[in-house]
Design a protein around this motif. Structure first.
Motif, PDB file in Angstrom:
ATOM      1  N   SER A 191       0.856  -1.177   0.000  1.00  0.00           N
ATOM      2  CA  SER A 191       0.000   0.000   0.000  1.00  0.00           C
ATOM      3  C   SER A 191       0.894   1.229   0.000  1.00  0.00           C
ATOM      4  N   GLU A 192       0.337   2.373  -0.383  1.00  0.00           N
ATOM      5  CA  GLU A 192       1.122   3.602  -0.394  1.00  0.00           C
ATOM      6  C   GLU A 192       1.635   3.927   1.004  1.00  0.00           C
ATOM      7  N   PHE A 193       0.794   3.726   1.999  1.00  0.00           N
ATOM      8  CA  PHE A 193       1.193   3.995   3.378  1.00  0.00           C
ATOM      9  C   PHE A 193       2.296   3.044   3.820  1.00  0.00           C
ATOM     10  N   GLY A 194       2.154   1.771   3.483  1.00  0.00           N
ATOM     11  CA  GLY A 194       3.194   0.807   3.808  1.00  0.00           C
ATOM     12  C   GLY A 194       4.512   1.150   3.140  1.00  0.00           C
ATOM     13  N   ASN A 195       4.448   1.608   1.878  1.00  0.00           N
ATOM     14  CA  ASN A 195       5.662   1.999   1.162  1.00  0.00           C
ATOM     15  C   ASN A 195       6.354   3.171   1.847  1.00  0.00           C
ATOM     16  N   ARG A 196       5.567   4.143   2.315  1.00  0.00           N
ATOM     17  CA  ARG A 196       6.165   5.304   2.977  1.00  0.00           C
ATOM     18  C   ARG A 196       6.911   4.895   4.245  1.00  0.00           C
ATOM     19  N   LEU A 197       6.293   4.020   5.026  1.00  0.00           N
ATOM     20  CA  LEU A 197       6.956   3.584   6.255  1.00  0.00           C
ATOM     21  C   LEU A 197       8.190   2.735   5.953  1.00  0.00           C
ATOM     22  N   GLU A 198       8.138   1.983   4.878  1.00  0.00           N
ATOM     23  CA  GLU A 198       9.315   1.202   4.487  1.00  0.00           C
ATOM     24  C   GLU A 198      10.468   2.128   4.098  1.00  0.00           C
ATOM     25  N   TRP A 199      10.157   3.232   3.367  1.00  0.00           N
ATOM     26  CA  TRP A 199      11.202   4.189   3.022  1.00  0.00           C
ATOM     27  C   TRP A 199      11.771   4.856   4.276  1.00  0.00           C
ATOM     28  N   ILE A 200      10.903   5.194   5.206  1.00  0.00           N
ATOM     29  CA  ILE A 200      11.388   5.804   6.447  1.00  0.00           C
ATOM     30  C   ILE A 200      12.304   4.837   7.178  1.00  0.00           C
ATOM     31  N   SER A 201      11.926   3.566   7.217  1.00  0.00           N
ATOM     32  CA  SER A 201      12.773   2.560   7.854  1.00  0.00           C
ATOM     33  C   SER A 201      14.143   2.483   7.189  1.00  0.00           C
ATOM     34  N   LYS A 202      14.149   2.519   5.864  1.00  0.00           N
ATOM     35  CA  LYS A 202      15.430   2.449   5.142  1.00  0.00           C
ATOM     36  C   LYS A 202      16.306   3.662   5.452  1.00  0.00           C
ATOM     37  N   LEU A 203      15.694   4.827   5.547  1.00  0.00           N
ATOM     38  CA  LEU A 203      16.467   6.030   5.846  1.00  0.00           C
ATOM     39  C   LEU A 203      17.011   5.996   7.272  1.00  0.00           C
ATOM     40  N   ILE A 204      16.207   5.492   8.199  1.00  0.00           N
ATOM     41  CA  ILE A 204      16.684   5.371   9.583  1.00  0.00           C
ATOM     42  C   ILE A 204      17.841   4.373   9.655  1.00  0.00           C
ATOM     43  N   LYS A 205      17.660   3.219   9.042  1.00  0.00           N
ATOM     44  CA  LYS A 205      18.707   2.189   9.082  1.00  0.00           C
ATOM     45  C   LYS A 205      19.928   2.584   8.265  1.00  0.00           C
TER      46      LYS A 205
END
Length: 389
Positions: A234-248
């Motif tokens: 989902s678009e929302f799931g994709n956004r949180l996945e990108w945030i996770s990648k940036l944090i990691k």
């Protein structure tokens, strides 16, 4: 051009290719983040999420009397405790609470509530003391004071539109729709030295902010390109996945922000709300599991909120705009409590819940506990809450 309007136009990176002439590259490089051990992730549920059908007073018969067709039945609720339970779509939220990783703050709102989506969102994003109109966001003011020098990626808004919360004197944040789609192209010609014109220098700083921020984001994503995690499609799931990648990927950011639309449930609420909460659950649940597996959950605090709740009584299979609603705090080494009284359905304000906890107290708590910052410095005089962290 108005300085604020220019920031709005240039601070958004929604995709495509940005062409930046090299004379705009005359400002300092990235600086260290405010607190390298902590970051905040805000999730805004746009439209006015129905808090009563999210965290449910299932033992209160007035709840069922007011909502004969949209109430969540006692056979459907999950993780019931002390008269409150989660919507059946929120199984991961229930697990987080059982793990001691989710705190619920009940009846959050503000005095003299506004039922306009736009204005109430603006109040949450600017945090005025007396509902005065402000020209800066609460996070923008915070970043202005905390960033020793201009830091383009101190705040990241993962969304299609700029967020008023980040507006400050300096462009210390970026708005990004899709980190995969942008690149920067520089020219080696026409290099210019900084001018003595403050307006021109500000223009240069904003443009350079985008370029520097883009470079740092690309580096962070490069560091995490081979990491895989299971997020919903989902678009929302994709956004949180990108945030996770940036944090990691160790991006130079202390604050992330994103949102999910669709919570203005005036009609057909039961099915619509069920689907929206399932997206919230699955996306944030994946984010939670991802961070926990990476041993980052203690340093990342997720805040889930909406601009207001819904009216207690249903209206033709839906609910009208209301007032107070719960705020969920996930991670950040919170104490996993339920803070505040259960919703009082006997004592209403013209059919709406009376707020008990001011949202600015939630902000003050986050700034004090996670950023070691006194919220009074940005005009938030509310006392921090006890027992959250």
């Amino acid at each position: 051009m108005n300085r604020r309007n220019f920031l709005t136009l240039t601070g958004t990176f929604t995709g495509g290719t940005l062409l930046v002439p090299s004379f705009l590259h005359s400002f300092s490089k990235q600086n260290s983040i405010i607190n390298p051990n902590q970051c905040l992730v805000f999730v805004q549920l746009n439209g006015g999420n129905d808090g009563l059908n999210t965290f449910i007073p299932y033992e209160n018969e007035l709840y069922y009397k007011a909502r004969p067709t949209i109430a969540v039945t006692k056979s459907e609720i999950i993780a019931g405790n002390n008269g409150m339970a989660f919507h059946p779509s929120l199984s991961d939220f229930a697990t987080m609470q059982q793990n001691g990783d989710l705190t619920v703050i009940q009846n959050v709102g503000y005095q003299n509530p506004v039922r306009s989506h736009f204005r109430s969102q603006e109040i949450w994003q600017t945090a005025p003391q007396k509902q005065e109109y402000l020209n800066s966001g609460w996070l923008g003011r915070f970043l202005d004071l905390q960033c020793k020098e201009h830091t383009p990626t101190a705040g990241i808004n993962m969304d299609a539109y700029d967020n008023f919360a980040f507006l400050g004197k300096e462009p210390n944040s970026l708005t990004i729709r899709d980190p995969r789609r942008f690149t920067t192209v520089e020219s080696s010609e026409n290099k210019l030295t900084p001018s003595t014109n403050p307006q021109l220098d500000f223009v240069r700083k904003v443009a350079n902010s985008i370029t520097e921020g883009t470079s740092e984001i690309q580096k962070a994503l490069e560091r995490t390109k081979n990491l895989t995690s299971l997020y919903p499609k989902s678009e929302f799931g994709n956004r949180l996945e990108w945030i996770s990648k940036l944090i990691k990927g160790n991006l130079n950011s202390n604050v992330y922000y994103t949102s999910l639309n669709g919570f203005d449930t005036h009609e057909g609420q039961k099915d619509t709300h069920k689907k929206k909460l399932l997206d919230v659950n699955n996306s944030i649940g994946a984010f939670y599991k991802d961070l926990k597996e990476a041993k980052l959950l203690e340093s990342v605090t997720i805040v889930v909120f909406s601009e207001f709740g819904r009216r207690v009584a249903e209206n033709g299979g839906g609910t009208d705009h209301g007032t107070a609603a719960p705020v969920f705090i996930i991670g950040g080494n919170n104490k996993g409590k339920v803070i505040g009284n259960n919703p009082n359905l006997h004592d209403l304000d013209e059919g709406d819940l009376k707020y008990e906890i001011d949202f600015r107290s939630v902000y003050a708590t986050l700034l004090k506990s996670k950023m070691n910052f006194d919220a009074n410095k940005i005009g938030i005089t509310n006392k921090p809450l006890e027992g959250v962290f």
